[in-house]
Each structure stands twice: as structure tokens, then as C-alpha cells.
Design an enzyme around this catalytic site. Structure first.
Site, PDB file in Angstrom:
ATOM      1  N   GLY A 208       5.614 -16.264  -0.065  1.00  0.00           N
ATOM      2  CA  GLY A 208       4.861 -17.445  -0.514  1.00  0.00           C
ATOM      3  C   GLY A 208       4.682 -17.424  -2.024  1.00  0.00           C
ATOM      4  O   GLY A 208       5.362 -16.669  -2.717  1.00  0.00           O
ATOM      5  N   ASN A 209       3.805 -18.263  -2.527  1.00  0.00           N
ATOM      6  CA  ASN A 209       3.510 -18.231  -3.962  1.00  0.00           C
ATOM      7  C   ASN A 209       2.059 -18.646  -4.183  1.00  0.00           C
ATOM      8  O   ASN A 209       1.330 -18.917  -3.230  1.00  0.00           O
ATOM      9  CB  ASN A 209       4.488 -19.113  -4.747  1.00  0.00           C
ATOM     10  CG  ASN A 209       4.405 -20.555  -4.300  1.00  0.00           C
ATOM     11  OD1 ASN A 209       3.386 -21.213  -4.472  1.00  0.00           O
ATOM     12  ND2 ASN A 209       5.486 -21.060  -3.699  1.00  0.00           N
ATOM     13  N   TYR A 210       1.642 -18.699  -5.452  1.00  0.00           N
ATOM     14  CA  TYR A 210       0.220 -18.856  -5.765  1.00  0.00           C
ATOM     15  C   TYR A 210      -0.275 -20.302  -5.779  1.00  0.00           C
ATOM     16  O   TYR A 210      -1.420 -20.549  -6.126  1.00  0.00           O
ATOM     17  CB  TYR A 210      -0.076 -18.248  -7.135  1.00  0.00           C
ATOM     18  CG  TYR A 210       0.128 -16.751  -7.195  1.00  0.00           C
ATOM     19  CD1 TYR A 210      -0.678 -15.905  -6.446  1.00  0.00           C
ATOM     20  CD2 TYR A 210       1.123 -16.204  -7.996  1.00  0.00           C
ATOM     21  CE1 TYR A 210      -0.490 -14.533  -6.490  1.00  0.00           C
ATOM     22  CE2 TYR A 210       1.310 -14.830  -8.053  1.00  0.00           C
ATOM     23  CZ  TYR A 210       0.501 -14.002  -7.296  1.00  0.00           C
ATOM     24  OH  TYR A 210       0.682 -12.653  -7.346  1.00  0.00           O
TER      25      TYR A 210
END
Ligand code: PMT
Length: 400
Positions: A208-210
């Protein structure tokens, strides 16, 4: 803009209640119809006689009139109004509104209100700064209410700081602005992608990412507030949407986001792709949790995800606008322009992680909008809500 507009003014128990008289007068002078609803504490600061004389309407302060039992319907007021303005709003009333404590007619009117609600806090600087007040204001904002920030200056407590209710003229201007823009994008259909995507590795892990979704959700809210019909395709985020003009489609992976975007794109005037989409996903999903093995390093084979922006760029018709985002760390301008060209976008919104306060998760962002010829319009660092307004303003003329 305020001509014939029906406005409920809610007055709570603050010394700033005297300014409510000027507010009523200013709104009526602009052609608005004003109905005052006041709390018992509000009446200690300004009399209903003053307010009914100014508005030429009986002031609503109780659920029914004691002598003849006439019922004052907060539900009817909620349906009647084009806007509700609570000015001044004390910390106590803000707390009740945020938590649904309906113990007076102003709060029941607020809870029944179908129209947009504007809240102008007034209190001592420490009360305003207290985390409890700030949390309640954030909660009200998350309900879609508009907070009219108090000004900084001399307070009734003889202290100086932030807590003075905004001046009536400024509040009237904010309402005028709202009504000026509330329908300028009516009948426009906008597709927005927001948030991250999660690419499953096994039942407990993902790539995933932020991205928090804040930027994309602020855009959805800004377009919806201007009257546009918004389809918001959201990756996994902890954000809420309540605006009736927003239809939300929740997805998890890039493939799901891609599928929804393709289905929706033909029906919209513009697509704004703000999501941070994972470029790759694990080639194989493991049905069972991957076990740690004592073999040292571990390799995960990845396969490319479909590029939503590039696909929409190919499907785009002449009357559609396609806007991408670029989150860069270096060679920002060049990289962003290359993405615009590669994906056949009309505009790309550049934000750079080199600017502190820009990009993922925070409440602020700093953007430049670049067109296909490389012409760049740069904006200051501001709240993501204000950035969203800038983007709407920028695209508004191009949309028609
Ligand atoms: O959500 P927040 O925490 O508020 O943060 C906002 C943000 C930083 C995520 C947002 O402002 C932003 O920059 N979004 C785009 C982030 C990005 O990763 O862009 P990119 O350079 O990888 O992609 C370029 C464009 O192609 C983007 O419009 C992206 O949505 C789109 N794309 C990318 C890959 C892919 N497979 N499909 C796509 O459509």
C-alpha cells in the site's frame, strides 16, 4: 446573491450575541428572509424583542408557546431554510451539536437542518484552543458544516487572542460567496479517484502507500458544494462523505479502481485522478498466510497494474477533461509534464514531497497545475480544502 434566501440564524449565549443584531440587519438589507432561533442563554445577552423587530418575525426560543401551546416545529425550519448560520456559537453549543445533545430548540433545529450550516464560534482564546473544542469543530466540519474561523483580537475577558466572532460584514460576504458558487457547476458530472490502493499478498499483508484520501475527498466535497454530481471512487481510507451530491464507490485494489473508473468514465464531463494507485501487485496471491522461513532473503514477484489514467486518456472524448496528479520527489516539472503527455491528460496537478506540508496525509498541500503546453500555474501552501477550491476555480471555465 442573498435575495429571497431563507436564513435561520441561531444565537447562543455569548457576549458576541450583540453582533447578531447587525447580522440580521445586514442580511435583511440584502433581501434575505431571516428567522431567529435562540437558546435560553442567548436571551440573557440579547432580547427577542430586538431580534423580532429587526427580522419582523417572532423569535423561536421554546418548543411551544406557553400561553396557547402553539408548537414551533424545528423540522419545518429545517426544510424551510436555504442556510443556517449559528452566530455566535459557544463552546457548549458546539459540543452539543457535535454530539447530538438536543436539549434546546436551536440544537433540534440544527439536527433537522437540510440546508448547509455555517458556524461562527465565539469564545475565550483558551476555550477555543482547547482540544475538546477543536475536536468538536473538526467533527462538525466532517459533517459538512462550514466553520467561520474566529478572528484574533481583543476579547471580552480582556485577554487578546483567537476567539472573537468574525465581523457581521465578513460573515455576510461568506454567505454571498457560498450562494454565488453553490450552483455554478450544476449538471456537471465529475469522477474523482482518491486514496491508496491495497494489493493483497496473503490474507494478512498487502502493498500500500501513505495516501489518506484527504486531497481527493476535499475535491469531491468542493465540486459537490458547487452543485456538481460527483462519483468518488475511494481506495481504503478512513474518511466520511455525507454530501448528497457525492456517490461513493469503495474499492480496495488498483484493478477494482480501474474497473469502476472505466464503467463510470463515459458518463462524466471530467475525471480527476487523485488516487495514489499501486503500480504493481503481487503476481500470485497466497490463500494462506505466508510463513517465515529461515532461508534469509525473500523475493516477491510483482506484476504491473493497469494504468487508469492512461486508459482513460485513450477513451477520452473531445468534450471530456482528464486531470491527473503527480507526486514527485525530484525533477518535478519535467516528470509531471512527461506523465501528462504519456497519459494524454489535459492538466496535471503537481505536488512535491520536497515541500514540507505537501503531499500525503497532512491537512495542507502546495500544488502547481500544468497544462499540455507546459504552462504552469503555481499556488501557495494552503489547506487541502482551499487547494480543492483552487482546482475547482481553475477548471470551472474550462468545464463549460
Ligand atoms: O490522499 P492524501 O494523503 O491527501 O495525499 C494526496 C496525494 C499526495 C496522494 C495526491 O495529492 C497525489 O499526488 N496523488 C497522485 C499520487 C501518485 O502516485 O501519482 P503518480 O505520479 O504515481 O501517478 C500519476 C497519475 O496517474 C495520478 O493521477 C494517478 O492517479 C494515476 N495513476 C497512476 C498509476 C495507475 N496504475 N493508474 C493511475 O491512474
Amino acid at each position: 446573491m442573498l435575495w429571497n434566501k431563507k436564513i435561520v440564524i441561531g444565537i447562543t449565549g455569548s457576549i458576541a450575541a450583540y453582533k447578531a443584531a447587525c447580522l440580521c440587519r445586514a442580511l435583511i438589507k440584502k433581501g434575505a428572509e431571516v428567522q431567529v432561533v435562540i437558546t435560553p442563554a442567548g436571551k440573557e445577552f440579547i432580547t427577542p424583542v430586538t431580534l423580532s423587530a429587526l427580522t419582523q418575525k417572532p423569535v423561536v426560543s421554546e418548543f411551544f408557546t406557553a400561553n396557547d401551546g402553539t408548537w414551533h416545529s424545528h423540522v419545518d425550519l429545517g426544510l424551510w431554510a436555504d442556510a443556517m448560520l449559528i452566530a455566535p456559537a459557544t463552546a457548549a453549543s458546539i459540543g452539543k451539536m457535535a454530539n447530538g445533545i438536543a436539549d434546546n430548540i436551536l440544537i433540534t433545529t440544527y439536527l433537522s437542518m437540510k440546508a448547509p450550516v455555517f458556524i461562527a464560534p465565539a469564545m475565550d482564546l483558551d476555550m477555543y484552543a482547547h482540544p475538546s473544542t477543536q475536536q468538536n469543530l473538526n467533527k462538525l466540519q466532517s459533517f459538512g458544516n462550514y466553520i467561520i474561523e474566529p478572528a484574533t483580537g481583543f476579547l471580552a475577558s480582556a485577554l487578546e487572542g483567537k476567539g472573537r466572532m468574525e465581523e457581521p460584514d465578513k460573515i455576510v460576504e461568506i454567505l454571498e460567496n457560498y450562494f454565488a458558487h453553490s450552483t455554478d457547476l450544476a449538471r456537471k458530472k465529475i469522477l474523482i479517484t482518491a486514496g491508496p490502493t491495497y494489493e493483497k499478498i496473503d490474507p494478512v499483508r498487502y502493498i500500500g502507500n501513505y495516501s489518506s484520501g484527504k486531497m481527493g475527498f476535499a475535491l469531491a466535497e468542493a465540486f459537490a458544494t458547487r452543485g456538481a454530481e460527483v462519483v468518488l471512487i475511494a481506495g481504503p481510507v478512513k474518511m466520511e462523505t455525507i454530501h448528497p451530491n457525492i456517490r461513493r464507490i469503495d474499492v480496495e485494489s488498483a484493478k477494482e479502481m480501474y474497473q469502476s473508473a472505466i464503467e463510470e468514465f463515459a458518463n462524466v464531463d471530467t475525471a480527476i485522478l487523485c488516487a495514489a494507485v499501486a503500480d504493481y501487485r503481487p503476481k500470485n496471491y497466497s490463500e494462506n498466510k505466508l510463513k517465515r522461513e529461515d532461508k534469509g532473503d525473500f523475493s516477491l514477484e510483482l506484476t504491473a497494474n493497469p494504468d487508469i489514467a492512461a486508459t482513460l486518456g485513450k477513451l477520452k472524448k473531445a468534450n471530456q477533461l482528464l486531470v491527473g496528479f503527480a507526486l514527485e520527489t525530484d525533477n518535478e516539472q519535467t516528470n509531471a509534464l512527461a506523465k501528462l503527455q504519456k497519459k494524454n491528460l489535459n492538466f496535471i496537478v503537481l505536488n512535491s514531497l520536497k515541500d514540507e506540508g505537501a503531499g500525503f496525509q497532512g491537512d495542507t498541500n502546495k500544488i502547481s497545475i500544468i497544462d499540455a503546453q507546459g504552462k504552469t500555474t503555481a499556488f501557495e501552501m494552503k489547506s487541502k480544502k482551499a487547494v480543492a477550491e483552487d482546482i475547482v476555480d481553475f477548471l470551472r471555465n474550462r468545464l463549460s
